[in-house]
Scaffold this motif. Structure first.
Motif, PDB file in Angstrom:
ATOM      1  N   SER A  12       2.215 -11.431   2.701  1.00 22.80           N
ATOM      2  CA  SER A  12       2.582 -10.798   1.483  1.00 22.80           C
ATOM      3  C   SER A  12       2.540 -11.714   0.407  1.00 22.80           C
ATOM      4  CB  SER A  12       4.117 -10.083   1.633  1.00 22.80           C
ATOM      5  OG  SER A  12       4.892 -11.225   1.993  1.00 22.80           O
ATOM      6  N   SER A  13       2.631 -13.108   0.532  1.00 26.26           N
ATOM      7  CA  SER A  13       2.488 -13.959  -0.269  1.00 26.26           C
ATOM      8  C   SER A  13       1.004 -14.068  -0.891  1.00 26.26           C
ATOM      9  CB  SER A  13       3.181 -15.093   0.052  1.00 26.26           C
ATOM     10  OG  SER A  13       2.071 -15.836   0.952  1.00 26.26           O
ATOM     11  N   LYS A  15      -2.431 -13.408  -2.830  1.00 31.19           N
ATOM     12  CA  LYS A  15      -2.729 -12.694  -4.046  1.00 31.19           C
ATOM     13  C   LYS A  15      -4.127 -12.228  -4.073  1.00 31.19           C
ATOM     14  CE  LYS A  15       1.017 -13.712  -6.118  1.00 31.19           C
ATOM     15  NZ  LYS A  15       2.193 -12.777  -6.491  1.00 31.19           N
ATOM     16  N   ASN A  42      -0.112  -8.068  -5.994  1.00 30.72           N
ATOM     17  CA  ASN A  42       0.351  -8.872  -5.102  1.00 30.72           C
ATOM     18  C   ASN A  42      -0.792  -9.011  -3.850  1.00 30.72           C
ATOM     19  OD1 ASN A  42       2.970  -9.697  -6.445  1.00 30.72           O
ATOM     20  ND2 ASN A  42       3.783  -7.904  -5.424  1.00 30.72           N
ATOM     21  N   ASN A  43      -0.724  -8.632  -2.795  1.00 29.12           N
ATOM     22  CA  ASN A  43      -1.447  -8.743  -1.676  1.00 29.12           C
ATOM     23  C   ASN A  43      -2.308  -7.604  -1.512  1.00 29.12           C
ATOM     24  OD1 ASN A  43       1.122  -7.457  -0.935  1.00 29.12           O
ATOM     25  ND2 ASN A  43       0.152  -7.469   1.198  1.00 29.12           N
ATOM     26  N   GLY A 134       4.622  -2.211  -1.518  1.00 30.32           N
ATOM     27  CA  GLY A 134       3.666  -2.820  -1.189  1.00 30.32           C
ATOM     28  C   GLY A 134       2.973  -2.057  -0.011  1.00 30.32           C
TER      29      GLY A 134
END
Length: 611
Positions: A12-13, A15, A42-43, A134
Motif C-alpha cells: 500500500s505504500s 505509488k 497511491n498504489n 484503496g
C-alpha cells in the motif's frame, strides 16, 4: 464500448504513476479512439479508452468519479436499461451531470453497494476504486460478452480488456504456454471453457463473476448462475417473441448510427426483420460476407431475399488473396489462437463497416439456448432413450433423416451415450497428427469432454453450452468488432430472453426435424420463407477449405509444417500433418480446420515465442 485496464500494487505504500499506465492505454487505442484517461491514487491506477456511444460530450469521460468524490470507475460495455435505472436513482435523490450509462452504473454502486448487479441489463466489464480505502471492486456480465483478463503475482494485480494490452504493464512477462489449452484447441476445437488462457500466468475473470481487491488479497466470486435463474420459463411462444422484440428495442438506444450483420441465416434475418417490420427501420445499414463461388458457404441467395425490403445493404467479398493479405493482422488482433477460419468472414464484415455506423446488432447466442446446432439432436435423443420414450425417439429420428438426408443425429446420439473414456479416445483418434506422448499426457487432465458431452438431457446440454462454449464466440466477436472501433450488440443474449427461453419445453427448440422451432414459428410472418425453411447451419463461414488448395497457400502451409518450430514440436507430428495436407490438396479428405489451426498456432507462437 471501450477498453479498461488497471494495476494494483499489494504494498500500500507503493505509488502508481500515469507513466506506468500509458503504454497499456496506448495499446488499447483501437477499442476507444475518441477519448482516454488515467486515474491514480497511491498504489492503484486505472486506465481507459473511449468509443463514444451514449452522451458523446466530455461529460462521458472516464475514469469517472462520483459526485462526492469517493468512487472512480472505468467501464467497458453498455447498460441498456440505464434510462429506467436513472429514473429510480433520481427518485432517491441522486444528481447526474451527464446522460451516460457510466454515471448511472457508478450511482448504483454508491446507492446499493455490491448487490446492484442483478438490476443490470447489459454487457459489461468494469472496475470501481474506493479512493478512501484503496479497495477495487469489479464484475463481468452474465454471459461473458465483454472480456476482462488479469494476472496476479506476489507484487501486484493487473487487468485489461485484452491480453496484449495487459502484457504492456512493466514486469509482466509471458509465461510458458498452457498445454491444456493447446490440447483442447487441437482436439475439441475449443477455447475459453474456463478461467484459463493460452498463457499460464494470465487468467480471465469468468463470466458472471465479481472480483475484489481488499487488504492485499484478490477474491473472484460468482454473482450469477444461469442454472439458478431458469425457474420461470416462457409459457408460450408469444412471450418469447415479445421479450426478443423488447431486447432489440433496448439495444437501439444509441447516440450514434446503428446497423446490423446479415449472414443469411435465421438469427440475423430475424433481427433485421424485427428492425424492418416491428420498428419500421428499412433504411438500416446491413453488412454481409458473400463469395463469388457456388460453395455452400455463399449465402447470397438468402441474403438477397431482403433486396427490395432494405435500402442500405452492404457486401464484402473475401477470397484467398485477401485472406492471405489480412492473415498477419487477423492473427495479431486476436491475442490467442482461434479454432476456425470462419472468423475471417466476421473480421471482413467488421472492417467493411467503418465509416458507415458505429454500433452493430448481431445474431450471436440464439443457437446455445434454442438448440441451433444439429448435434443437439444427439442430446435430445439421449434424453428420450434414457427416459424410455422410445416411440418419440423413433419418430424424431425418422423425421430428422427425412429432412436432413443424413444419420448425423444418430452418430451424435451414439457418441454421447459412450463412456467418458471412449468419448475422449474417439475425439483424439480424429486428430492423427498429434504426437501420442502429448495426447496421452493430457487426455485425462482435460475436463472439456465431460463438461460438454456428458449431459443427460437437452436442457443440461444447453446450460453447459452457455457455461463452457459460448464465451469463445463472444470473445471473437468482441475482438473483431473492437479491432475496427465498433460496438457489437447481441439482442439474443438479453438475460430475460435467455432465462425465459432455455427452460421452455423441448418441442419449442427441436420439433419434427427442425431446430429453433419457437423462433421459426413466431417470426414466420416477417422472415422470408426460404430462410424459415432452411435446415443447414452455416453462419459467417468461409470457403477456406478450397482457399488452402490454392497455389499461394500451398508453399506457405508446407513451409510452416517444415519449420523448426513444428518439426521439433512435441505436440504435432509434422510428417503426418504434411501427409494429411497432401491428401487435402488432392481432394481425398477435407481437413481445412486442422490446416487453419496449424497456421494459427505457428503464427501465434512466432509472435509470442513461447516454444
Amino acid at each position: 464500448m471501450c477498453g479498461i485496464c488497471g494495476i494494483i500494487y499489494k504494498d500500500s505504500s507503493a505509488k502508481v504513476t500515469e507513466e506506468l499506465l500509458k503504454p497499456t492505454v496506448r495499446k488499447m487505442n483501437h477499442r476507444g479512439p475518441d477519448d482516454n484517461g488515467i486515474h491514480c491514487v497511491n498504489n492503484v491506477g486505472l486506465g481507459f479508452v473511449r468509443l463514444a456511444i451514449l452522451d458523446l460530450s466530455k461529460a462521458g469521460h472516464q475514469p469517472m468519479t462520483s459526485v462526492h468524490g469517493r468512487f472512480t470507475i472505468v467501464f467497458n460495455g453498455e447498460i441498456y436499461n440505464y434510462i429506467e435505472l436513472r429514473q429510480e436513482l433520481l427518485k432517491k435523490g441522486h444528481v447526474f451531470n451527464s446522460n451516460s450509462d457510466t454515471e448511472v452504473l457508478l450511482a448504483l454502486y454508491t446507492e446499493y453497494g455490491e448487490s446492484f448487479l442483478d438490476k443490470l441489463n447489459g454487457m459489461f466489464a468494469f472496475a470501481i476504486l474506493d479512493n478512501e480505502t484503496g479497495d477495487v471492486f469489479g464484475a463481468r456480465d452474465r454471459f461473458g460478452i465483454k472480456p476482462l483478463y488479469y494476472l496476479e503475482d506476489s507484487e501486484k494485480v493487473a487487468f485489461a480488456s485484452e491480453i496484449d494490452s495487459l502484457l504492456e504493464f512493466p514486469n509482466v512477462a509471458k509465461s510458458k504456454i498452457n498445454d491444456n489449452a493447446i490440447y483442447n484447441y487441437f482436439v475439441y476445437n475449443r477455447t475459453d471453457y474456463d478461467d484459463t488462457t493460452f498463457f499460464n500466468n494470465i487468467k480471465k475473470v469468468p463470466h458472471g463473476h465479481t472480483f475484489k481487491f481488499s487488504n492485499g488479497r484478490l477474491v473472484v466470486e460468482r454473482w450469477y448462475n444461469l442454472r439458478d435463474n431458469i425457474d420461470k420459463p416462457f409459457s408460450n411462444g408469444e412471450e418469447f417473441r415479445d421479450m426478443l422484440v423488447s431486447s432489440v428495442s433496448l439495444r437501439l438506444r444509441s447516440d450514434v448510427p446503428v446497423g446490423a450483420c446479415l449472414s443469411g441465416g435465421l438469427d440475423s434475418s430475424a433481427l433485421v426483420s424485427i428492425l424492418d417490420k416491428e420498428f419500421g427501420i428499412s433504411d438500416v445499414h446491413t453488412f454481409s460476407s458473400v463469395y463469388n463461388t457456388t460453395s455452400r458457404e455463399n449465402e447470397k441467395p438468402f441474403i438477397d431475399e431482403f433486396q427490395g425490403r432494405l435500402k442500405n445493404m452492404n457486401f464484402v467479398f473475401p477470397d484467398a488473396n485477401s485472406f492471405m493479405d489480412d492473415l498477419e493482422d487477423l492473427i495479431h488482433s486476436h491475442s490467442e489462437p482461434f479454432s476456425t477460419p470462419a472468423i475471417y468472414a466476421q473480421y471482413k464484415v467488421m472492417q467493411s463497416v467503418q465509416g458507415k455506423v458505429t454500433v452493430l446488432l448481431d445474431g450471436q447466442g440464439a443457437d446455445e439456448y434454442l438448440a441451433g446446432y444439429d448435434y443437439f439432436y444427439g442430446f435430445y435423443l439421449k434424453e428420450l432413450f434414457r427416459n424410455i420414450k422410445w416411440l418419440t425417439f423413433i419418430k424424431e429420428s425418422a423425421i430428422y433423416k427425412k429432412y436432413h438426408k443424413t444419420n448425423n443425429h444418430l452418430k451424435y446420439f451414439v457418441y454421447f451415450m459412450l463412456p467418458s473414456s471412449l468419448r475422449r479416445k474417439a475425439m483424439q483418434s480424429k486428430k492423427g497428427y498429434l504426437r501420442s506422448g502429448f495426447e496421452e499426457s493430457l487426455r485425462n487432465e482435460s475436463s472439456f469432454n465431460d463438461l460438454m458431452y456428458g449431459s443427460n438431457s437437452l436442457i443440461d446440454s444447453l446450460i453447459n453450452h452457455f457455461e463452457y462454449k459460448l464465451e469463445h464466440l463472444l470473445k471473437w466477436e468482441d475482438t473483431n468488432s473492437m479491432r475496427f472501433s465498433l460496438e457489437s450488440r447481441v439482442p439474443f443474449l438479453d438475460h430475460r430472453v435467455v432465462e425465459g427461453a432455455i427452460g421452455m419445453k423441448n418441442s419449442s427448440k427441436l420439433n419434427k426435424g427442425i431446430t429453433k422451432a419457437v423462433l421459426r414459428e413466431q417470426f414466420s410472418s416477417i422472415i422470408p420463407k426460404s430462410i424459415i425453411d432452411r435446415r443447414e447451419k452455416i453462419g459467417f463461414a468461409t470457403p477456406a477449405d478450397n482457399w488452402f488448395r490454392e497455389e499461394r497457400f500451398v508453399s506457405y502451409v508446407k513451409d510452416i509444417l517444415n519449420s523448426n518450430m513444428i518439426v521439433n514440436s512435441d505436440m504435432i507430428n509434422y510428417k503426418i500433418a504434411e501427409e494429411q495436407y497432401n491428401r487435402h490438396l488432392k481432394g481425398e479428405i477435407n481437413v481445412g480446420n486442422e490446416i487453419w489451426k496449424w497456421i494459427n498456432f505457428y503464427n501465434w507462437n512466432q509472435k509470442n515465442t513461447l516454444l
